[in-house]
Design a protein around this motif. Sequence first.
Motif, PDB file in Angstrom:
ATOM      1  N   TYR A  13      47.246  38.414  47.155  1.00 45.73           N
ATOM      2  CA  TYR A  13      47.750  37.193  47.793  1.00 45.73           C
ATOM      3  C   TYR A  13      47.086  36.971  49.154  1.00 45.73           C
ATOM      4  O   TYR A  13      46.715  35.853  49.509  1.00 45.73           O
ATOM      5  CB  TYR A  13      49.267  37.293  47.928  1.00 45.73           C
ATOM      6  CG  TYR A  13      49.889  36.145  48.702  1.00 45.73           C
ATOM      7  CD1 TYR A  13      50.063  34.901  48.119  1.00 45.73           C
ATOM      8  CD2 TYR A  13      50.284  36.318  50.024  1.00 45.73           C
ATOM      9  CE1 TYR A  13      50.626  33.849  48.825  1.00 45.73           C
ATOM     10  CE2 TYR A  13      50.856  35.280  50.744  1.00 45.73           C
ATOM     11  CZ  TYR A  13      51.028  34.048  50.136  1.00 45.73           C
ATOM     12  OH  TYR A  13      51.575  33.012  50.835  1.00 45.73           O
ATOM     13  N   ARG A  14      46.933  38.057  49.923  1.00 51.29           N
ATOM     14  CA  ARG A  14      46.311  37.935  51.242  1.00 51.29           C
ATOM     15  C   ARG A  14      44.849  37.489  51.132  1.00 51.29           C
ATOM     16  O   ARG A  14      44.354  36.745  51.965  1.00 51.29           O
ATOM     17  CB  ARG A  14      46.361  39.275  51.980  1.00 51.29           C
ATOM     18  CG  ARG A  14      47.752  39.711  52.393  1.00 51.29           C
ATOM     19  CD  ARG A  14      47.678  41.122  52.961  1.00 51.29           C
ATOM     20  NE  ARG A  14      48.989  41.623  53.334  1.00 51.29           N
ATOM     21  CZ  ARG A  14      49.579  41.389  54.490  1.00 51.29           C
ATOM     22  NH1 ARG A  14      48.976  40.636  55.388  1.00 51.29           N
ATOM     23  NH2 ARG A  14      50.772  41.879  54.754  1.00 51.29           N
ATOM     24  N   CYS A  15      44.168  37.965  50.074  1.00 56.84           N
ATOM     25  CA  CYS A  15      42.749  37.638  49.924  1.00 56.84           C
ATOM     26  C   CYS A  15      42.535  36.271  49.289  1.00 56.84           C
ATOM     27  O   CYS A  15      41.394  35.808  49.196  1.00 56.84           O
ATOM     28  CB  CYS A  15      42.059  38.699  49.067  1.00 56.84           C
ATOM     29  SG  CYS A  15      42.028  40.332  49.805  1.00 56.84           S
ATOM     30  N   GLY A  16      43.588  35.635  48.810  1.00 54.82           N
ATOM     31  CA  GLY A  16      43.426  34.360  48.118  1.00 54.82           C
ATOM     32  C   GLY A  16      42.996  34.519  46.687  1.00 54.82           C
ATOM     33  O   GLY A  16      42.388  33.612  46.097  1.00 54.82           O
ATOM     34  N   THR A  17      43.315  35.672  46.080  1.00 48.20           N
ATOM     35  CA  THR A  17      42.950  35.956  44.693  1.00 48.20           C
ATOM     36  C   THR A  17      44.183  35.858  43.811  1.00 48.20           C
ATOM     37  O   THR A  17      45.238  36.421  44.139  1.00 48.20           O
ATOM     38  CB  THR A  17      42.329  37.357  44.567  1.00 48.20           C
ATOM     39  OG1 THR A  17      41.151  37.417  45.372  1.00 48.20           O
ATOM     40  CG2 THR A  17      41.975  37.669  43.127  1.00 48.20           C
ATOM     41  N   SER A  18      44.037  35.173  42.685  1.00 41.19           N
ATOM     42  CA  SER A  18      45.119  35.081  41.713  1.00 41.19           C
ATOM     43  C   SER A  18      45.025  36.267  40.768  1.00 41.19           C
ATOM     44  O   SER A  18      44.026  36.422  40.044  1.00 41.19           O
ATOM     45  CB  SER A  18      45.021  33.767  40.925  1.00 41.19           C
ATOM     46  OG  SER A  18      46.001  33.716  39.907  1.00 41.19           O
ATOM     47  N   LEU A  19      46.037  37.126  40.772  1.00 43.78           N
ATOM     48  CA  LEU A  19      46.039  38.333  39.952  1.00 43.78           C
ATOM     49  C   LEU A  19      46.679  38.017  38.607  1.00 43.78           C
ATOM     50  O   LEU A  19      47.854  37.645  38.538  1.00 43.78           O
ATOM     51  CB  LEU A  19      46.795  39.454  40.659  1.00 43.78           C
ATOM     52  CG  LEU A  19      46.680  40.852  40.039  1.00 43.78           C
ATOM     53  CD1 LEU A  19      45.252  41.353  40.130  1.00 43.78           C
ATOM     54  CD2 LEU A  19      47.619  41.825  40.736  1.00 43.78           C
ATOM     55  N   THR A  20      45.926  38.157  37.526  1.00 41.93           N
ATOM     56  CA  THR A  20      46.403  37.886  36.166  1.00 41.93           C
ATOM     57  C   THR A  20      46.615  39.213  35.453  1.00 41.93           C
ATOM     58  O   THR A  20      45.652  39.931  35.176  1.00 41.93           O
ATOM     59  CB  THR A  20      45.398  37.027  35.392  1.00 41.93           C
ATOM     60  OG1 THR A  20      45.186  35.803  36.103  1.00 41.93           O
ATOM     61  CG2 THR A  20      45.923  36.718  33.997  1.00 41.93           C
ATOM     62  N   VAL A  21      47.870  39.534  35.169  1.00 44.70           N
ATOM     63  CA  VAL A  21      48.209  40.776  34.471  1.00 44.70           C
ATOM     64  C   VAL A  21      48.240  40.485  32.980  1.00 44.70           C
ATOM     65  O   VAL A  21      48.996  39.622  32.513  1.00 44.70           O
ATOM     66  CB  VAL A  21      49.563  41.329  34.955  1.00 44.70           C
ATOM     67  CG1 VAL A  21      49.886  42.628  34.235  1.00 44.70           C
ATOM     68  CG2 VAL A  21      49.526  41.557  36.465  1.00 44.70           C
ATOM     69  N   LEU A  22      47.427  41.189  32.214  1.00 42.20           N
ATOM     70  CA  LEU A  22      47.292  40.942  30.780  1.00 42.20           C
ATOM     71  C   LEU A  22      48.388  41.657  30.000  1.00 42.20           C
ATOM     72  O   LEU A  22      49.005  42.605  30.492  1.00 42.20           O
ATOM     73  CB  LEU A  22      45.916  41.418  30.308  1.00 42.20           C
ATOM     74  CG  LEU A  22      44.721  40.769  31.013  1.00 42.20           C
ATOM     75  CD1 LEU A  22      43.426  41.406  30.541  1.00 42.20           C
ATOM     76  CD2 LEU A  22      44.706  39.273  30.772  1.00 42.20           C
ATOM     77  N   PRO A  23      48.650  41.230  28.762  1.00 45.17           N
ATOM     78  CA  PRO A  23      49.658  41.911  27.935  1.00 45.17           C
ATOM     79  C   PRO A  23      49.242  43.348  27.645  1.00 45.17           C
ATOM     80  O   PRO A  23      48.049  43.694  27.716  1.00 45.17           O
ATOM     81  CB  PRO A  23      49.691  41.063  26.654  1.00 45.17           C
ATOM     82  CG  PRO A  23      49.076  39.764  27.028  1.00 45.17           C
ATOM     83  CD  PRO A  23      48.084  40.060  28.104  1.00 45.17           C
TER      84      PRO A  23
END
Length: 752
Positions: free
Chosen positions: A406-416
Amino acid sequence: MTAVLLPRGTLVTYNDIAGMIDGRTPDRSGYWLRPIAGRDGGPTIPFPVSDRQIEAGYLDGSFREGADGELLDDSNAHLSSVDTTKVSDRDEMVAAYRQRIIDAIEEELRSNPQGFKQRRKLFARIAASIPPPEGVDPVLGASVERHYKDYRITGCSTAALYPRHGWKGNREQRKPDFVYEAIELAIDNKYNGRGSLPDVQTEAISIARMNLPTDLSDYTHGKRMPDGTVEQVSMIPRREDGGIHWEELVSYAIIRRAIKKRSAVDRAIRILGPEEGKKGFRVVASGPVETRALALGETDDCHLSRLFVVDDENWFPLGYPHFTAIIDVATRCIPGFEIGFMPPSSDSVGRCLRHAILPKDLSWVGNHPDGTPIIKNRYPMFGTFSELKCDQGGGFISGHTRDNAYRCGTSLTVLPPAAPQMKGHIERFFGTLKRGAFGRSIGLLPKALVDALSKSGKKGRRDPVVITLRELRLLLTFWIVEVYHQTHHSGIGMPPQEAWEIKTAQRFVPPPRPKREIDLLVGKYEPSRVINANGIRMFGLEYNSDALGALRDRSAGIDGIMRGVEIKYDPSDISVVWALAEDPLSPGRTIAVPAFCKQMKYAKGLSEYQHIVIKAHARAKSKHRILSMTQLMEAKLDLARMAKEMIGERNTSGGAVKLARHLNVNRAYLNNPEDIDDAEASKRFLALMDEEPIADESAEASEPTVRKKISPPPSTETPDEAVAEPMEPLGTRMLAAEARIGRLNLGVIHDD
C-alpha cells in the motif's frame, strides 16, 4: 429391362418369400432369386424372376426390396434388429462414413447397369477415394463388400452399417440394483488405486448385505440356452449350500467396470490426492498479454535444498537458503531477489521489494585479473510495480506485506490456493533456475565443480554443496545479469534485457522514492513490549540507551514503566532495536528510538537466525535450561570453528580453485571477501547516521550534539559472564536533554 438395378446379394421379398438376388439370368431378361429359409421353413432352390415380373410386382406390391425380420432366419435377423438408441457417438460417426461409401457405390452401379466383373476392386477404389473421419480406421475392399451386402439384405437400412460390437452381448442388466448402488458407495469410501480393489469389494459386500431385499424372486434376466431358447434365470448366484455367493455377485470385474465409468479426473484425485490429481487436468490458457513494463509482476520463493551456505565474513554456518524473486511479466526480467535462511516471511518479501524498487550497484562484484569487470552487463531494472501477484504463503499475505504494498502504491493480488498456473511466469523462472542453467545443484557450476564443492569431495555423492554467502550472491547475480537477461526468451521473442530497454523507452519509469522511505519495507515488529529501567528485553538479550530513558521520562507511568510499546528490528542485525512511539513533542507523529544491546560483543553484526542457531547449539551442550552469556559466546566460537572446517575441507578438494577458475577471478578474491552489499546503509536502515540525519529541518535539529558513553544499569552477571561496556556508535545523534529523542517521520504506520 427393369427400371431398377438389383445387385447381387440384394435382399428382396417376392410373393411373401424372402430371397436374395443371385445374379442375372443367362439371357439377361431377369434375375435368379435364391429363397432364404424362413423361420417356418420353405424352399431354398433358386428360381428366375423376369424383369417384367419385377416391374409388375413393384406396381401391385408383390415385389419389394428388403425383408421383414419375421421372414429372415436367425443368421440374418440381427441385421435389421440393431437398437440405434444404444450406440455411441463414435458408432454414429462410423455409420455415417460407411453410408457415404455405400452411396458412392450405388451411384457408380446406376451409371453402369451392365455391371462390373471385378466388384471388389471397384469397391476398394471407391472406399479409398472417401477419407475417413478423424479417429476412424479406413474401410478395406473386403469389408466394403460385406457392408454393402448387409445394407442391401436389410432393405437399405442404415442400422446394418453400425459397428458389429453394437450387436454383441446381452444388453440386459445382469446384477440387481442394490449391488450397483453398493459398489458406487464402496468406490467413494475405499477406492484409492488398483491395490484397493479388495477393500472396495469388502465394503461393497457389507453395504449390499445391509440393503438386501427380502424378496429376490424378481431379480432375473434372460439367458440363451444351447438349444437356442431364452430362459429367465436368477441374478443372484448361489453356493452349494443355497446361500448367496457374495464374491461372485460383487465380483472384481463389475467393480472395475464401475471404476472405468468414473471420470479420469475423479480416479486421479482418488489415487494421487486432490492437489496432484487435478494438476494434470488443469486447463491453462495463454491469459492476458501484458505489454507495459512494471505494470504486472509475480513473486514467489523456493528452497535451494542442495546448497549449504557458510558466512565467511563472520564465520558462521548459515544453512540452506530460501530464494525470493520478483519477475516483470512484460519483459521477463528479474528486478529484485533476496537470499534468506529463516522460513520465508514478510521481512524477506520486503527486502525483495526493496531490491526491486532501488537501482542496483554492481561495483561490489569486482574485476577479473586483467581488470575487466566480472559482470560486464548492466542491471538497469528498478521501479515500483502497479500490480503484484502472489500465492497464499505466510510472508505474502501478512499485514506487514500488505501495508508495504500500500505504501509503495502497489496493488497486491493474492491468488487462490493450489493455483500455480495463475503465476506461471515466476514458476517457470524457478524451473529454469533449478533444472535448466543451474542444473542439479546450483546449475551455473559444471558437474565436476559441484563434486569438488561437496563436503566429501567424492564424485557421485549427493552431499550438499558447501558455498559461502559471498559466492552464492555472486553466482546468482552473475547468472541473472549475464546469462538469464541476455538469453533469448521464447515467450517474448527476445532477451529480457532487450525487452526491458524497449518497454521502458515506451513508458516513463519514475525515479525511485527516497531511500529512507524504502528502508521502511524491511524489518520485523514486536507488537507489545515493556520498557523499564533495564530497557527492553528481546531474544533473551537486553537493550537500552539514554534516548530510550528520555522516552520513558516523558511517556512512562508513575512506576517508570512503559507497556504495550511496539518494537521494530532488523533480523539481519539484532544489535540494535527501535521503539516506536508517539512523539511527545509533536502529537500525531511517530518516532523511532534506538536501543543498543548491552552484550554488544556478542550481538554486533549478529542476525536473528544466527542467534537462534547459537542458542540451539548451546542448549544442546548445556544441562540447564537458562543459558549464560559465556555459554552463548562459547557456542558462537564453536560454530565459527565448524564453518572454518567446512570451508577448509571444501578448499582441500579444490572447490575454491575451480570456482575461481570458473569465474576467471583470483582465488584471493574469494578467500578475502569484502563487503558485498550494494547498499551498506541498509544494514542499519533506521540508525541515526551523521551522513543521513533524520531529524526535522528545524532549530531543534540544528542543536549541538553530545557524544557520551551509555550508562547502563548495574549488571547482574557474574564477573566471568560480564562483557565490556558498550560504547554508543559514533554516528548516533544525541540531542539536548529536553529534546534528545531522534525523530523520524514514519508516515502512517498504523491505520488506527
